[in-house]
Design a protein around this motif. Structure first.
Motif, short mmCIF file in Angstrom:
data_model
loop_
_atom_site.label_atom_id
_atom_site.label_comp_id
_atom_site.label_asym_id
_atom_site.label_seq_id
_atom_site.Cartn_x
_atom_site.Cartn_y
_atom_site.Cartn_z
N THR A 1 2.28 10.25 -4.80
CA THR A 1 2.86 8.91 -4.72
C THR A 1 1.78 7.91 -4.35
OG1 THR A 1 3.44 9.28 -2.40
CG2 THR A 1 5.12 9.80 -4.05
N PRO A 2 2.03 6.61 -4.56
CA PRO A 2 1.05 5.59 -4.18
C PRO A 2 0.86 5.53 -2.65
CG PRO A 2 2.69 4.71 -5.70
CD PRO A 2 3.19 6.03 -5.26
N MET A 3 -0.22 4.88 -2.26
CA MET A 3 -0.51 4.68 -0.84
C MET A 3 0.17 3.40 -0.35
SD MET A 3 -2.74 7.02 0.42
CE MET A 3 -4.01 6.33 1.49
N PHE A 4 0.59 3.45 0.93
CA PHE A 4 1.19 2.29 1.59
C PHE A 4 0.55 2.14 2.97
CE2 PHE A 4 4.22 3.74 -1.53
CZ PHE A 4 4.70 2.57 -2.09
N VAL A 5 0.76 0.98 3.55
CA VAL A 5 0.21 0.73 4.89
C VAL A 5 1.30 0.17 5.80
CG1 VAL A 5 -2.18 0.38 4.15
CG2 VAL A 5 -0.60 -1.56 4.19
N GLY A 6 1.06 0.33 7.09
CA GLY A 6 2.03 -0.14 8.07
C GLY A 6 1.50 0.02 9.47
N SER A 7 2.40 0.35 10.39
CA SER A 7 2.06 0.44 11.81
C SER A 7 1.84 1.88 12.23
CB SER A 7 3.19 -0.18 12.64
OG SER A 7 3.03 0.09 14.01
N ALA A 8 1.13 2.04 13.35
CA ALA A 8 0.93 3.36 13.93
C ALA A 8 2.17 3.84 14.65
CB ALA A 8 -0.25 3.32 14.90
#
Length: 428
Positions: A280-287
């Motif tokens: 799947t694609p990469m995503f970003v967010g919080s720790a």
């Protein structure tokens, strides 16, 4: 004679009130009832407490005025912070207080039984990653503590021995709070931050507490909601995870193209990385995440996830893409499929109420929220008293960052706000 009767009746009432106060104080010495303990503190606050509990329903409560946004109360709190040096409990203080755990739990007014059947039947697990400021750690623990939950604490291996000892002493006073067996030396933006939580997750899965959700927190977090409100919020998710997950901006995508070395900081090398080994694609967010027990369980047995973890070990700030990416994998428990509306600029902060410096400013001119009234650090606001009016209106369950050395009144008033709601209900 008739003129003396009202006086006699007043004396009788005063005597009865006095006896009632004595009864409450005596009862609170053996009862675990937090409401009784709270009343006893109101009537006879201990001399050893650096801050006392106020009744926020009183119109003269300074904390209620601050939280309500009263400008004079906020200004007075700021002047008090400037004039008075923060003088909280030290490691030595906690070592001394925890020699008698029963006294420590009662004096610090921990809630010692479930406040509702719903909370009792929906226990939570916490992974707490801390490295400094023992007073803030203990106040956070007290703010989120409930006897039906379980708490795993990870202490940075680099932290001073005195800090380790004090954390160990505090946790030893509770059967459901412990320090994780394997400690990491945590470097900012490195894999060690993820590994610290993974170490706690592995041990929490072995706990006899049948927890439903795992919540990760750091030492500068504080809850905005009560345990009951957190449980209600998680139950409403119907088994879905709560975490930030949006499409990555270009500057974050560049982080994955090169290997990084961990020295005193994380340093990019010239060696190019292979693409991430996921379908799947990469995503970003919080720790910081709130995830189901089933989600945590699969992390340690799914080969694709394990390979993804290995690939991420030499990336920059892997905690910002690990969880966010897993959240979009449709086959994982609690995941939420990606939709095009999830893009970086409009992403709601689900896990934390945070004030980023680049989004703060004049709301009338388009800023997302007012400026920080405390101090900005690493582009994030460490809250001051003037931020509380904004914080209590936010939907997330926690806020970040609090530091009593920056503004102790802000921490104290949040403590009182959450405790008041826990005991008296949401009210107002």
């Amino acid at each position: 004679m008739l003129t003396r009767c009202p006086v006699k009746r007043l004396r009788v009432r005063l005597i009865l009130c006095g006896l009632f106060v004595i009864y409450l104080a005596a009862y609170s010495s053996w009862s675990g009832n937090p409401f009784v303990n709270w009343i006893a503190v109101k009537l006879n606050p201990g001399d050893d407490a650096p801050y006392e509990t106020l009744d926020l329903t009183e119109k003269n409560s300074s904390c209620w005025k601050i939280i309500s946004g009263d400008p004079d109360a906020v200004e007075n709190a700021l002047l008090t912070t400037i004039a008075n040096k923060y003088n909280g409990f030290t490691e030595s203080d906690y070592l001394n207080m925890t020699r008698d755990c029963d006294s420590f739990v009662k004096t610090r007014k921990y809630i010692t039984f479930p406040l509702s059947a719903k909370e009792r039947d929906f226990p939570l697990a916490y992974s707490m990653v801390v490295n400094e400021n023992i007073d803030m750690f203990e106040r956070l623990l007290r703010g989120i503590y409930a006897p039906q939950n379980v708490y795993c604490v990870h202490v940075d291996r680099k932290s001073p021995k005195s800090f380790h000892s004090a954390v160990q002493a505090i946790t030893s006073c509770f059967p459901n709070v412990y320090v994780v067996g394997k400690l990491e030396s945590v470097t900012y933006a490195s894999w060690s931050r993820v590994q610290a939580d993974l170490n706690c997750m592995a041990e929490l899965l072995q706990s006899t507490v049948p927890w439903r959700y795992l919540i990760t927190v750091c030492g500068k977090d504080y809850p905005i909601k009560t345990n009951r409100e957190i449980v209600n919020g998680l139950m409403a998710m119907n088994g879905s995870n709560i975490m930030d997950s949006v499409s990555p901006p270009e500057h974050k995508q560049r982080r994955w193209k090169f290997h990084h070395d961990v020295r005193e900081t994380v340093v990019r090398t010239d060696r190019k990385k292979s693409p991430p080994p996921i379908s799947t694609p990469m995503f970003v967010g919080s720790a910081y995440i709130l995830v189901t027990r089933e989600f945590v369980s699969i992390l340690f047995v799914n080969p694709e996830i394990q390979e993804f973890f290995k690939w991420s070990e030499d990336t920059y700030s892997p905690d910002e893409h690990i969880w966010a990416t897993l959240q979009r994998m449709p086959e994982l428990p609690g995941s939420i499929p990606y939709t095009p509306r999830h893009h970086w600029g409009d992403a709601p902060v689900l896990t934390r109420a945070v004030k980023w410096t680049f989004y703060a400013g004049n709301i009338a001119k388009g800023a997302l929220y007012p400026p920080c009234t405390g101090r900005n650090h690493h582009l994030i606001c460490i809250y001051g008293s003037g931020d509380l009016h904004w914080i209590v209106k936010q939907k997330p369950l926690f806020a970040n960052k609090f530091d009593p050395e920056v503004d102790n009144t802000a921490v104290q008033c949040m403590e009182e706000y959450v405790r008041h709601r826990a005991i008296h209900g949401t009210g107002r």
